[in-house]
Design an enzyme around this catalytic site. Structure first.
Site, PDB file in Angstrom:
ATOM      1  NE  ARG A 142      92.829  81.459  16.332  1.00  0.00           N
ATOM      2  CZ  ARG A 142      93.487  81.237  15.192  1.00  0.00           C
ATOM      3  NH1 ARG A 142      92.840  81.134  14.063  1.00  0.00           N
ATOM      4  NH2 ARG A 142      94.796  81.118  15.205  1.00  0.00           N
ATOM      5  CE  LYS A 164      81.521  74.437  35.306  1.00  0.00           C
ATOM      6  NZ  LYS A 164      81.641  73.814  36.647  1.00  0.00           N
ATOM      7  CD  GLU A 206      74.906  65.149  38.889  1.00  0.00           C
ATOM      8  OE1 GLU A 206      74.723  66.216  39.516  1.00  0.00           O
ATOM      9  OE2 GLU A 206      76.040  64.626  38.740  1.00  0.00           O
ATOM     10  CE  LYS A 248      74.805  72.869  34.350  1.00  0.00           C
ATOM     11  NZ  LYS A 248      75.666  71.739  34.053  1.00  0.00           N
ATOM     12  CD  GLU A 258      81.796  76.142  39.578  1.00  0.00           C
ATOM     13  OE1 GLU A 258      81.431  75.522  38.565  1.00  0.00           O
ATOM     14  OE2 GLU A 258      82.360  75.639  40.547  1.00  0.00           O
ATOM     15  NE  ARG A 262      78.092  76.133  35.620  1.00  0.00           N
ATOM     16  CZ  ARG A 262      78.193  76.051  34.293  1.00  0.00           C
ATOM     17  NH1 ARG A 262      78.337  77.161  33.582  1.00  0.00           N
ATOM     18  NH2 ARG A 262      78.140  74.883  33.678  1.00  0.00           N
ATOM     19  CG  ASN A 266      80.487  72.093  42.046  1.00  0.00           C
ATOM     20  OD1 ASN A 266      80.172  71.532  40.997  1.00  0.00           O
ATOM     21  ND2 ASN A 266      81.252  73.166  42.075  1.00  0.00           N
ATOM     22  CG  HIS A 269      79.416  67.106  42.420  1.00  0.00           C
ATOM     23  ND1 HIS A 269      78.069  67.173  42.702  1.00  0.00           N
ATOM     24  CD2 HIS A 269      79.503  66.695  41.126  1.00  0.00           C
ATOM     25  CE1 HIS A 269      77.381  66.841  41.617  1.00  0.00           C
ATOM     26  NE2 HIS A 269      78.222  66.543  40.650  1.00  0.00           N
ATOM     27  CG  HIS A 273      86.240  64.502  42.590  1.00  0.00           C
ATOM     28  ND1 HIS A 273      87.584  64.520  42.890  1.00  0.00           N
ATOM     29  CD2 HIS A 273      86.159  64.474  41.236  1.00  0.00           C
ATOM     30  CE1 HIS A 273      88.280  64.514  41.764  1.00  0.00           C
ATOM     31  NE2 HIS A 273      87.436  64.491  40.749  1.00  0.00           N
ATOM     32  CG  HIS A 287      79.556  61.822  38.402  1.00  0.00           C
ATOM     33  ND1 HIS A 287      80.523  62.497  39.116  1.00  0.00           N
ATOM     34  CD2 HIS A 287      78.554  62.710  38.192  1.00  0.00           C
ATOM     35  CE1 HIS A 287      80.121  63.739  39.322  1.00  0.00           C
ATOM     36  NE2 HIS A 287      78.931  63.898  38.760  1.00  0.00           N
TER      37      HIS A 287
HETATM   38  P1  NAD Z   1      78.535  58.388  29.324  1.00  0.00           P
HETATM   39  O1  NAD Z   1      78.540  59.404  28.263  1.00  0.00           O
HETATM   40  O2  NAD Z   1      79.770  57.582  29.512  1.00  0.00           O
HETATM   41  O3  NAD Z   1      77.306  57.397  29.090  1.00  0.00           O
HETATM   42  C1  NAD Z   1      77.118  56.315  29.979  1.00  0.00           C
HETATM   43  C2  NAD Z   1      76.965  55.000  29.202  1.00  0.00           C
HETATM   44  O4  NAD Z   1      75.667  54.954  28.612  1.00  0.00           O
HETATM   45  C3  NAD Z   1      77.941  54.846  28.058  1.00  0.00           C
HETATM   46  O5  NAD Z   1      78.323  53.492  27.987  1.00  0.00           O
HETATM   47  C4  NAD Z   1      77.113  55.204  26.832  1.00  0.00           C
HETATM   48  O6  NAD Z   1      77.581  54.575  25.659  1.00  0.00           O
HETATM   49  C5  NAD Z   1      75.771  54.686  27.215  1.00  0.00           C
HETATM   50  N1  NAD Z   1      74.616  55.341  26.620  1.00  0.00           N
HETATM   51  C6  NAD Z   1      74.439  56.666  26.392  1.00  0.00           C
HETATM   52  N2  NAD Z   1      73.191  56.909  25.976  1.00  0.00           N
HETATM   53  C7  NAD Z   1      72.560  55.712  25.936  1.00  0.00           C
HETATM   54  C8  NAD Z   1      71.242  55.317  25.603  1.00  0.00           C
HETATM   55  N3  NAD Z   1      70.288  56.219  25.283  1.00  0.00           N
HETATM   56  N4  NAD Z   1      70.936  54.007  25.653  1.00  0.00           N
HETATM   57  C9  NAD Z   1      71.883  53.092  26.020  1.00  0.00           C
HETATM   58  N5  NAD Z   1      73.120  53.410  26.372  1.00  0.00           N
HETATM   59  C10 NAD Z   1      73.458  54.714  26.324  1.00  0.00           C
HETATM   60  O7  NAD Z   1      78.212  58.997  30.765  1.00  0.00           O
HETATM   61  P2  NAD Z   1      77.265  60.168  31.306  1.00  0.00           P
HETATM   62  O8  NAD Z   1      76.871  59.736  32.652  1.00  0.00           O
HETATM   63  O9  NAD Z   1      76.229  60.566  30.327  1.00  0.00           O
HETATM   64  O10 NAD Z   1      78.270  61.397  31.403  1.00  0.00           O
HETATM   65  C11 NAD Z   1      79.381  61.371  32.272  1.00  0.00           C
HETATM   66  C12 NAD Z   1      80.358  62.425  31.845  1.00  0.00           C
HETATM   67  O11 NAD Z   1      79.724  63.698  31.913  1.00  0.00           O
HETATM   68  C13 NAD Z   1      81.599  62.493  32.709  1.00  0.00           C
HETATM   69  O12 NAD Z   1      82.740  62.564  31.892  1.00  0.00           O
HETATM   70  C14 NAD Z   1      81.431  63.801  33.474  1.00  0.00           C
HETATM   71  O13 NAD Z   1      82.654  64.420  33.789  1.00  0.00           O
HETATM   72  C15 NAD Z   1      80.640  64.625  32.494  1.00  0.00           C
HETATM   73  N6  NAD Z   1      79.864  65.714  33.099  1.00  0.00           N
HETATM   74  C16 NAD Z   1      79.989  66.951  32.541  1.00  0.00           C
HETATM   75  C17 NAD Z   1      79.260  68.007  33.047  1.00  0.00           C
HETATM   76  C18 NAD Z   1      79.342  69.346  32.382  1.00  0.00           C
HETATM   77  O14 NAD Z   1      78.820  70.336  32.922  1.00  0.00           O
HETATM   78  N7  NAD Z   1      79.963  69.427  31.224  1.00  0.00           N
HETATM   79  C19 NAD Z   1      78.391  67.824  34.137  1.00  0.00           C
HETATM   80  C20 NAD Z   1      78.290  66.559  34.679  1.00  0.00           C
HETATM   81  C21 NAD Z   1      79.027  65.494  34.146  1.00  0.00           C
HETATM   82 ZN    ZN Z   2      77.762  65.635  38.809  1.00  0.00          ZN
END
Ligand code: NAD
Ligand code: ZN
Length: 385
Positions: A142, A164, A206, A248, A258, A262, A266, A269, A273, A287
């Site tokens: 929990r 999130k 972003e 942020k 949101e 907030r 988007n 997006h 999307h 993305h």
């Molecule tokens: P990711 O976590 O897949 O990382 C991208 C790639 O980079 C991966 O292959 C990873 O292994 C590699 N990597 C990470 N750090 C590295 C480093 N320092 N050096 C070399 N390689 C590295 O992708 P991301 O773009 O970080 O995140 C995307 C995800 O985030 C999606 O699932 C999306 O839905 C989510 N997201 C969440 C929120 C939120 O508010 N929670 C907001 C935006 C996006």
């Molecule tokens: Zn985004």
């Protein structure tokens, strides 16, 4: 207040010249610390959160194989130096890891390892690791404490901040999750040096978003410093991450769940999307790349309906070109009906009207609730031609 003043007044400098941003959420408030060398100092940052209890002087790190190979040693050495014991769980890199199967396995691994209510989890990685680990932390026993150590630009400026967390299901992305805030965010600028350039650029989209929705001075600053930031300038990266996190944090503090403001985050997006979905969420379009193109479409739509003066979309396109991000949806094989279908599926459509995040100028994001589908279709037809 201009951007520079805002940053110097809201960011206090502590420890080894890193920036600190407060996310104000009452008793769930926490700090984001941004700077060089933070991973190597991580023990000192974590220790005060852990206290002296034996069960607390032990952390469970969750990371992915790419990040583990490059940066896990730095973190474990820092924990050793602070006499914090640790173990690491290394996941498969990639979006497919953010699913029920990996969530169940992670939770069982934690329970096998004897996790307790007062244990501490560290998420070391990009948004995939952060979203999955944060959600697991929210529901394990929990709720147990976790710290975000984001290693991609996207996760440093966006996903690690704001609470999130979640996973994808066969129905779509991020459909199961929780609002669950970390206890601390440590964004080490050095780790961005190993990020593939395409991932870095995608995260930069972003950053640009914050300028367009709320800070024209920051957008102008990015026009000047963005190319250096992309090329590797640490000072520019630190400043841009700090300003983005402050933006942020402000938005999240005002509207954690949101219900209103907030939603401005988007921007780009809805279009983005739809394109990602059309590409099957594949490497064809990352993305952040979809967000870059989506922001251009949002500004073009804003101009088209007379919400925004002419020339703003062109200014954004010029900047995206300067940093090597895509700005047009043409050439990916998309069609108007396919993209529209995704957008209509995504949103409640009332009387042929859609809700979009648009902008009345650079720096002025607005929630537009009654956009005619016809305007969107005409815009897409032009953009895809
Ligand atoms: P990711 O976590 O897949 O990382 C991208 C790639 O980079 C991966 O292959 C990873 O292994 C590699 N990597 C990470 N750090 C590295 C480093 N320092 N050096 C070399 N390689 C590295 O992708 P991301 O773009 O970080 O995140 C995307 C995800 O985030 C999606 O699932 C999306 O839905 C989510 N997201 C969440 C929120 C939120 O508010 N929670 C907001 C935006 C996006
Ligand atoms: Zn985004």
């Amino acid at each position: 207040m201009n951007t520079k003043d805002a940053v110097t007044t809201t960011i206090m400098n502590t420890m080894n010249s890193h920036s600190t941003i407060d996310v104000a959420l009452g008793d769930r408030s926490y700090e984001i610390r941004i700077g060089e060398g933070l991973l190597a100092e991580a023990g000192a940052h974590l220790a005060p959160l852990l206290g002296e209890h034996a069960a607390r002087r032990h952390v469970t790190i969750v990371t992915d194989a790419n990040v583990a190979a490059l940066h896990l040693d730095t973190l474990t050495r820092a924990l050793d130096a602070a006499k914090i014991t640790h173990r690491a769980i290394v996941l498969d890199p990639g979006e497919h890891t953010k699913d029920f199967t990996h969530l169940a396995k992670l939770l069982d691994d934690w329970l096998d390892l004897g996790i307790e209510r007062r244990s501490m989890i560290v998420a070391l990685g990009g948004g995939v690791v952060g979203d999955l680990t944060g959600f697991a932390a929210a529901i394990a026993l929990r709720g147990i404490d976790f710290v975000q150590m984001p290693t991609t630009l996207l996760s440093q400026v966006d996903s690690s901040v704001g609470g999130k967390t979640g996973i994808n299901t066969r129905h779509g992305k991020n459909l199961v999750g929780a609002f669950y805030q970390p206890r601390l965010v440590l964004a080490d600028i050095d780790v961005l040096d190993t990020l593939p350039p395409r991932e870095l650029r995608a995260g930069y989209a972003e950053v640009v978003k914050y300028g367009i929705i709320r800070d024209p001075g920051f957008f102008a600053w990015l026009e000047k410093h963005g190319p250096a930031l992309i090329a590797g300038d640490h000072a520019a990266r630190t400043e841009a991450v700090a300003i983005s996190c402050q933006a942020k944090a402000d938005v999240v503090s005002a509207d954690e769940r949101e219900q209103g403001e907030r939603a401005l985050l988007n921007l780009g997006h809805t279009f983005g999307h739809a394109m990602e979905a059309e590409s099957g969420f594949s490497d064809r379009l990352l993305h952040g790349e979809s967000v870059a193109i989506g922001m251009v479409l949002a500004l073009q739509l804003s101009e088209r309906i007379g919400l925004c003066p002419a020339g703003r979309a062109a200014r954004l396109i010029a900047h995206l070109d300067a940093v090597g991000l895509p700005s047009s949806p043409a050439g990916y094989g998309y069609t108007v009906p396919a993209l529209l279908a995704h957008m209509q599926h995504d949103k409640k459509v009332e009387g042929g009207k859609l809700t979009f995040i648009l902008a009345s100028d650079i720096g002025k994001g607005v929630i537009a609730r009654d956009i005619a589908t016809d305007d969107v279709a005409a815009l897409l037809a032009k953009a895809l031609a």
